[in-house]
Design a protein around this motif. Sequence first.
Motif, PDB file in Angstrom:
ATOM      1  N   PHE A  41       2.822   8.850   2.451  1.00 55.23           N
ATOM      2  CA  PHE A  41       1.658   9.683   2.754  1.00 55.23           C
ATOM      3  C   PHE A  41       1.165  10.335   1.463  1.00 55.23           C
ATOM      4  O   PHE A  41       1.972  10.768   0.630  1.00 55.23           O
ATOM      5  CB  PHE A  41       2.068  10.751   3.767  1.00 55.23           C
ATOM      6  N   THR A  42      -0.135  10.396   1.288  1.00 50.80           N
ATOM      7  CA  THR A  42      -0.717  10.945   0.072  1.00 50.80           C
ATOM      8  C   THR A  42      -1.600  12.147   0.399  1.00 50.80           C
ATOM      9  O   THR A  42      -1.872  12.437   1.561  1.00 50.80           O
ATOM     10  CB  THR A  42      -1.538   9.884  -0.674  1.00 50.80           C
ATOM     11  N   ASP A  43      -2.072  12.810  -0.637  1.00 47.86           N
ATOM     12  CA  ASP A  43      -2.737  14.101  -0.499  1.00 47.86           C
ATOM     13  C   ASP A  43      -4.095  14.059  -1.198  1.00 47.86           C
ATOM     14  O   ASP A  43      -4.153  13.918  -2.425  1.00 47.86           O
ATOM     15  CB  ASP A  43      -1.836  15.167  -1.136  1.00 47.86           C
ATOM     16  N   ASP A  44      -5.173  14.139  -0.433  1.00 46.43           N
ATOM     17  CA  ASP A  44      -6.535  14.105  -0.977  1.00 46.43           C
ATOM     18  C   ASP A  44      -6.932  12.722  -1.486  1.00 46.43           C
ATOM     19  O   ASP A  44      -7.790  12.593  -2.360  1.00 46.43           O
ATOM     20  CB  ASP A  44      -6.718  15.100  -2.128  1.00 46.43           C
ATOM     21  N   LEU A  45      -6.349  11.663  -0.959  1.00 45.41           N
ATOM     22  CA  LEU A  45      -6.692  10.309  -1.384  1.00 45.41           C
ATOM     23  C   LEU A  45      -7.882   9.805  -0.583  1.00 45.41           C
ATOM     24  O   LEU A  45      -7.848   9.800   0.650  1.00 45.41           O
ATOM     25  CB  LEU A  45      -5.499   9.372  -1.170  1.00 45.41           C
ATOM     26  N   GLY A  46      -8.936   9.377  -1.267  1.00 48.57           N
ATOM     27  CA  GLY A  46     -10.132   8.897  -0.596  1.00 48.57           C
ATOM     28  C   GLY A  46      -9.993   7.491  -0.055  1.00 48.57           C
ATOM     29  O   GLY A  46      -9.093   6.726  -0.443  1.00 48.57           O
ATOM     30  N   TYR A  47     -10.901   7.113   0.833  1.00 48.46           N
ATOM     31  CA  TYR A  47     -10.872   5.797   1.472  1.00 48.46           C
ATOM     32  C   TYR A  47     -10.843   4.676   0.436  1.00 48.46           C
ATOM     33  O   TYR A  47     -10.138   3.685   0.597  1.00 48.46           O
ATOM     34  CB  TYR A  47     -12.104   5.648   2.375  1.00 48.46           C
ATOM     35  N   ALA A  48     -11.615   4.813  -0.641  1.00 44.94           N
ATOM     36  CA  ALA A  48     -11.690   3.760  -1.655  1.00 44.94           C
ATOM     37  C   ALA A  48     -11.035   4.185  -2.963  1.00 44.94           C
ATOM     38  O   ALA A  48     -11.497   3.841  -4.045  1.00 44.94           O
ATOM     39  CB  ALA A  48     -13.144   3.361  -1.901  1.00 44.94           C
ATOM     40  N   ASP A  49      -9.930   4.930  -2.861  1.00 48.23           N
ATOM     41  CA  ASP A  49      -9.220   5.362  -4.059  1.00 48.23           C
ATOM     42  C   ASP A  49      -8.128   4.390  -4.485  1.00 48.23           C
ATOM     43  O   ASP A  49      -7.407   4.657  -5.443  1.00 48.23           O
ATOM     44  CB  ASP A  49      -8.604   6.756  -3.847  1.00 48.23           C
ATOM     45  N   VAL A  50      -7.961   3.277  -3.770  1.00 45.34           N
ATOM     46  CA  VAL A  50      -6.980   2.260  -4.140  1.00 45.34           C
ATOM     47  C   VAL A  50      -7.665   0.903  -4.180  1.00 45.34           C
ATOM     48  O   VAL A  50      -8.704   0.688  -3.541  1.00 45.34           O
ATOM     49  CB  VAL A  50      -5.777   2.239  -3.168  1.00 45.34           C
ATOM     50  N   GLY A  51      -7.078  -0.022  -4.926  1.00 46.94           N
ATOM     51  CA  GLY A  51      -7.727  -1.298  -5.156  1.00 46.94           C
ATOM     52  C   GLY A  51      -8.010  -2.089  -3.906  1.00 46.94           C
ATOM     53  O   GLY A  51      -9.088  -2.683  -3.765  1.00 46.94           O
ATOM     54  N   CYS A  52      -7.067  -2.129  -2.962  1.00 51.52           N
ATOM     55  CA  CYS A  52      -7.240  -2.966  -1.776  1.00 51.52           C
ATOM     56  C   CYS A  52      -8.315  -2.458  -0.833  1.00 51.52           C
ATOM     57  O   CYS A  52      -8.689  -3.144   0.119  1.00 51.52           O
ATOM     58  CB  CYS A  52      -5.912  -3.117  -1.041  1.00 51.52           C
ATOM     59  N   TYR A  53      -8.824  -1.257  -1.073  1.00 55.70           N
ATOM     60  CA  TYR A  53      -9.959  -0.749  -0.301  1.00 55.70           C
ATOM     61  C   TYR A  53     -11.242  -0.751  -1.131  1.00 55.70           C
ATOM     62  O   TYR A  53     -12.180  -0.016  -0.848  1.00 55.70           O
ATOM     63  CB  TYR A  53      -9.659   0.647   0.235  1.00 55.70           C
ATOM     64  N   GLY A  54     -11.280  -1.574  -2.179  1.00 47.35           N
ATOM     65  CA  GLY A  54     -12.520  -1.831  -2.884  1.00 47.35           C
ATOM     66  C   GLY A  54     -12.711  -1.117  -4.207  1.00 47.35           C
ATOM     67  O   GLY A  54     -13.804  -1.180  -4.770  1.00 47.35           O
ATOM     68  N   ASN A  55     -11.675  -0.459  -4.727  1.00 53.28           N
ATOM     69  CA  ASN A  55     -11.812   0.256  -5.993  1.00 53.28           C
ATOM     70  C   ASN A  55     -11.417  -0.679  -7.138  1.00 53.28           C
ATOM     71  O   ASN A  55     -10.267  -1.114  -7.219  1.00 53.28           O
ATOM     72  CB  ASN A  55     -10.930   1.500  -5.995  1.00 53.28           C
ATOM     73  N   ASP A  56     -12.364  -0.961  -8.036  1.00 56.43           N
ATOM     74  CA  ASP A  56     -12.091  -1.886  -9.128  1.00 56.43           C
ATOM     75  C   ASP A  56     -11.795  -1.191 -10.450  1.00 56.43           C
ATOM     76  O   ASP A  56     -11.652  -1.862 -11.480  1.00 56.43           O
ATOM     77  CB  ASP A  56     -13.261  -2.864  -9.308  1.00 56.43           C
ATOM     78  N   GLU A  57     -11.681   0.154 -10.436  1.00 56.21           N
ATOM     79  CA  GLU A  57     -11.376   0.838 -11.682  1.00 56.21           C
ATOM     80  C   GLU A  57      -9.982   1.444 -11.704  1.00 56.21           C
ATOM     81  O   GLU A  57      -9.500   1.865 -12.759  1.00 56.21           O
ATOM     82  CB  GLU A  57     -12.411   1.926 -11.973  1.00 56.21           C
ATOM     83  N   VAL A  58      -9.302   1.489 -10.570  1.00 58.41           N
ATOM     84  CA  VAL A  58      -7.961   2.061 -10.517  1.00 58.41           C
ATOM     85  C   VAL A  58      -6.923   0.940 -10.491  1.00 58.41           C
ATOM     86  O   VAL A  58      -7.193  -0.168 -10.013  1.00 58.41           O
ATOM     87  CB  VAL A  58      -7.800   2.961  -9.267  1.00 58.41           C
ATOM     88  N   GLN A  59      -5.738   1.222 -11.023  1.00 53.37           N
ATOM     89  CA  GLN A  59      -4.637   0.256 -11.022  1.00 53.37           C
ATOM     90  C   GLN A  59      -3.604   0.685  -9.973  1.00 53.37           C
ATOM     91  O   GLN A  59      -2.854   1.640 -10.188  1.00 53.37           O
ATOM     92  CB  GLN A  59      -3.999   0.183 -12.408  1.00 53.37           C
ATOM     93  N   THR A  60      -3.606  -0.011  -8.847  1.00 54.95           N
ATOM     94  CA  THR A  60      -2.646   0.279  -7.765  1.00 54.95           C
ATOM     95  C   THR A  60      -2.021  -1.027  -7.273  1.00 54.95           C
ATOM     96  O   THR A  60      -2.159  -1.395  -6.105  1.00 54.95           O
ATOM     97  CB  THR A  60      -3.338   1.018  -6.602  1.00 54.95           C
ATOM     98  N   HIS A  62       1.020  -2.039  -6.506  1.00 51.15           N
ATOM     99  CA  HIS A  62       2.052  -2.019  -5.463  1.00 51.15           C
ATOM    100  C   HIS A  62       1.458  -1.736  -4.088  1.00 51.15           C
ATOM    101  O   HIS A  62       1.857  -2.340  -3.086  1.00 51.15           O
ATOM    102  CB  HIS A  62       3.121  -0.992  -5.816  1.00 51.15           C
ATOM    103  N   ILE A  63       0.491  -0.808  -4.033  1.00 51.86           N
ATOM    104  CA  ILE A  63      -0.193  -0.537  -2.761  1.00 51.86           C
ATOM    105  C   ILE A  63      -0.996  -1.763  -2.355  1.00 51.86           C
ATOM    106  O   ILE A  63      -1.030  -2.141  -1.173  1.00 51.86           O
ATOM    107  CB  ILE A  63      -1.086   0.708  -2.890  1.00 51.86           C
ATOM    108  N   ASP A  64      -1.626  -2.413  -3.324  1.00 52.33           N
ATOM    109  CA  ASP A  64      -2.390  -3.624  -3.029  1.00 52.33           C
ATOM    110  C   ASP A  64      -1.467  -4.723  -2.495  1.00 52.33           C
ATOM    111  O   ASP A  64      -1.824  -5.455  -1.565  1.00 52.33           O
ATOM    112  CB  ASP A  64      -3.115  -4.111  -4.285  1.00 52.33           C
ATOM    113  N   ARG A  65      -0.274  -4.836  -3.062  1.00 50.61           N
ATOM    114  CA  ARG A  65       0.684  -5.839  -2.578  1.00 50.61           C
ATOM    115  C   ARG A  65       1.128  -5.511  -1.160  1.00 50.61           C
ATOM    116  O   ARG A  65       1.259  -6.411  -0.310  1.00 50.61           O
ATOM    117  CB  ARG A  65       1.901  -5.899  -3.502  1.00 50.61           C
ATOM    118  N   LEU A  66       1.338  -4.215  -0.883  1.00 54.54           N
ATOM    119  CA  LEU A  66       1.708  -3.811   0.468  1.00 54.54           C
ATOM    120  C   LEU A  66       0.639  -4.251   1.466  1.00 54.54           C
ATOM    121  O   LEU A  66       0.949  -4.778   2.544  1.00 54.54           O
ATOM    122  CB  LEU A  66       1.891  -2.292   0.514  1.00 54.54           C
ATOM    123  N   ALA A  67      -0.638  -4.052   1.094  1.00 54.38           N
ATOM    124  CA  ALA A  67      -1.732  -4.464   1.979  1.00 54.38           C
ATOM    125  C   ALA A  67      -1.750  -5.972   2.167  1.00 54.38           C
ATOM    126  O   ALA A  67      -2.027  -6.476   3.270  1.00 54.38           O
ATOM    127  CB  ALA A  67      -3.061  -3.975   1.421  1.00 54.38           C
TER     128      ALA A  67
END
Length: 466
Positions: A41-60, A62-67
């Motif tokens: 669980f994270t705190d103040d994370l936006g819908y598109a704050d990780v790569g697998c939800y469409g963010n192409d500027e952040v490096q995530t 492991h979360i992307d692999r989980l998805a």
Amino acid sequence: MPSQVARLSLLVGLAVLPTFAAAGDARAAEPARRPNIVFLFTDDLGYADVGCYGNDEVQTPHIDRLASQGVRLTDFSMASSICSPSRSALITGRYPQRNGIYDNIRNDIVNYGYRFTEYEYSISPEMTLGLDVRELTFGDALRKAGYRTGVVGKWDMGQARRFLPLQRGFDFFYGHGNNGIDYWTHQRYGIESLFRGNERIEDEGYATDLFGREGERFIRENKDRPFFLYLTFNAPHGPSNLDRTGPQAPDEYIALYPDRDPKAAKTRYLANLTCMDANVGRVLKILDELELAENTVVLFSSDHGATKIGNNRPFRGVKGQFFEGGVRVPLIVRWPGRIDENTTCDEWFTSLDLFPTFVALAGGKLPEGVKYDGFDMLPVVTKRTGESPRREMFWQLQEEQAARIGDVKWVRTPKFEGLFDLANDPGEQRDLSAEKPELLAKTRARWDAWRKEMDASEPRGPFRNY
């Protein structure tokens, strides 16, 4: 974008002092091993704050692999747009207005009209407030079902001993009880905020790494029994409400963004997220190492939308608001062999649905005499057939109000009122109030009825002593 969904209400009775249905403790005699549950669980994370939800500027990665190894929900709503009430609903499976934590718990020096001195605050943690001790948590339910239960990270349900996790259904706690802390000193307003069990402690290191370390420790120590780990990172929340230094991140993660200004707040925000992702990877690695991954359900989500520095696109609004950007968040679920890999689910669910889902995963029973506001998600999420039973959702935070009935969304603030069709306008840009006055009136009436139900619930919560 949202699909057409159906909703249904679940009524399980109401009692002031609820009890569990199952007699005795399921730990005494265990059948075949039930799945472990790891809730990241994270705190103040936006819908598109990780790569697998469409963010192409952040490096995530492991979360992307989980998805890629599970299902990614696209229409998952939290019960509030700020920390404490969102978490109270998650932990109890009940609306914030029903469980009594409908605003942030003020563990601060200024607390609902009474100004504590720093001295008073440091010596009298019982002056802080917390989740009513009569409320049952998902820790209570899973421990009753025979699980070893642990909380690592941000608790935010009160810091007095009676409110801490060891008194609320959990066997293990390492983390902090309040809202935001400095990632390096672990202090809030100069007061040490880390706990191990019921005792305040001092520790060295960046908070996200410490939480990853303790999450790994909990898994190692409980690998031979069913366990539930609620690993609740404080990332990417800022250090504290009064700290103006902005996001904090270790230098090695800032260095992963060489094309950005290393001193810029956005760079540090992205680095903060990447460090959190690395600790998600740490947890996934230990599950693989101990050969537990195949029998572990892993979930990843956030308590509400991001602040302005984060990324809530394509939705309108931010943390503290009831537009979709404030309440719609990622939810990833991985369960090897039961959930198809690299899939999406567009059905609508909410954080109120996680409590009954966890209980169903554990083979347990919901406590008797408690009114729950959610549904078991497993039939839809695992089979990817049928529709969500979620038909409606209501929100309130001080003077902010909102309701969603199917794909119809109503939002009212002191300065604005609007009606939106999320099926065709997920960004909530076209106000339909003038075009559909009857629908507006009907939606308002449903919110009013919900508010009356909440008012009729037995009064609880942080305001009763003031």
